[in-house]
Design an enzyme around this catalytic site. Structure first.
Site, PDB file in Angstrom:
ATOM      1  CE  LYS A  96      -2.860   2.732   3.192  1.00 56.87           C
ATOM      2  NZ  LYS A  96      -3.953   2.800   4.183  1.00 56.87           N
ATOM      3  N   GLY A 157      -8.204   8.303  10.027  1.00 53.69           N
ATOM      4  CA  GLY A 157      -8.643   8.160  11.555  1.00 53.69           C
ATOM      5  C   GLY A 157      -9.766   9.369  11.840  1.00 53.69           C
ATOM      6  CG  ASN A 205      -6.371   0.514  12.033  1.00 51.91           C
ATOM      7  OD1 ASN A 205      -7.040   0.121  13.121  1.00 51.91           O
ATOM      8  ND2 ASN A 205      -5.191   0.526  11.691  1.00 51.91           N
TER       9      ASN A 205
END
Lengths: 255, 67
Positions: A96, A157, A205
């Site tokens: 990635k 995030g 994530n």
């Protein structure tokens, strides 16, 4: 089935492995998510301090495909160095490409991402670049020969979900390689939305690892992927301005 | 002999002359690691023969959680 290069995957959920409250919870979350592709970061080992358990070393590696990222790189050269280190483990040949161009928003540097992707393709990597949701950049990456493009939903995030569905839709429509929505996912509705737009997969994530109950959220994300994908394949109804009755408009029981 | 290991200046006693010996000194022989010496990756099959010299910059890298 999700097809990346010559590999096929049953699951369209790609799961990150950072910031879980404990290894035990992480193991359960990974299992429940049914994700087959797991991302990792490449770092210096902390060899001088007390031994800490390593999540990757506890995994049954025959069951998972590792997708290391180049996080920490700010230039194409740094990303290539990290990618080569990851590949030298002998455990993976997918990478990635993640080259951050701005520390506050963690948005990717498009120029370095393009450069690194080209260099890594030349070296025979399976290249999955994390990119901004720029339509032309996604096309340029595909023309280089990358194996999937991974536009962000919103900043890493942030949990803000999909802030530019139009651009993502344009990217999905033009691409003949898989489009994986990466970063910024907050909740299952974002995942279902991405899949309904026609995305081939979602990489997340923090949405799982930072949830109050990561294991339960991992299951929710798995179901959202499936629901969104089925909804996309089923073909949704057209939106209309006014109501259209679902019940028959004849044979009414009236006085 | 002193080397720069993961950014730290370290002195090793006799007996740490190769990558293989360095890994076993830190009990890492069975761990999933990648070793770089002076920015060149050392492949596993060369751990035994790759000798370390004074001033070498050595990185021992592994996989950690990340997104």
């Amino acid at each position: 089935m999700l097809k990346i290069a010559d590999r096929t995957f049953r699951s369209r959920l790609l799961l990150g492995t950072g910031k879980y409250p404990s290894f035990d919870i992480q193991k359960k979350a990974v299992e429940v998510s049914e994700a087959e592709i797991l991302t990792f970061a490449v770092r210096r080992m902390n060899i001088f301090s007390e031994e800490q358990p390593n999540f990757l070393e506890q995994l049954d590696l025959s069951k998972y495909t590792l997708l290391p990222n180049t996080a920490g790189a700010k230039t194409a050269e740094e990303a290539v160095r990290i990618a080569k280190l990851a590949k030298a483990s002998g455990l993976c040949d997918m990478i990635k490409v993640e080259i951050i161009g701005d520390d506050r928003t963690l948005l990717p540097d498009p120029v370095e991402t393009l450069k690194a992707s080209e260099m890594l393709l030349e070296k025979g990597f399976i290249v999955l670049p994390y990119t901004s949701d720029d339509v032309v950049l996604a096309r340029r990456l595909e023309e280089l020969g990358v194996h999937a493009v991974m536009p962000g939903a919103s900043p890493i995030g942030s949990g803000k979900g999909i802030i530019n569905p139009l651009n993502l839709k344009f990217i999905i429509e033009q691409s003949s390689i898989p489009v994986i929505i990466d970063a910024g996912i907050g909740s299952p509705k974002d995942v279902a939305f991405a899949m309904e737009l026609g995305a081939d997969g979602v990489l997340l994530n923090t949405a799982v690892s930072g949830a109050k109950d990561p294991v339960k959220m991992a299951q929710a994300m798995k179901l959202a992927i499936e629901a969104g994908r089925l909804g996309f394949e089923a073909g949704r109804i057209e939106e209309k301005e006014y109501a259209v009755a679902s019940s028959p408009t004849t044979g009414m029981v009236t006085s | 002999m002193s080397i720069i290991l993961n950014g730290n200046n370290v002195d090793h006693q006799e007996g740490v002359n190769t990558v293989e010996q360095l890994l076993s000194h830190y009990h890492l022989e069975n761990r999933i690691v990648v070793v770089e010496v002076n920015k060149e990756i050392v492949m596993k099959e060369n751990y035994k023969t790759m000798s370390l010299s004074h001033g070498d910059v050595v990185e021992i890298i592994h996989f950690v959680g990340g997104g």
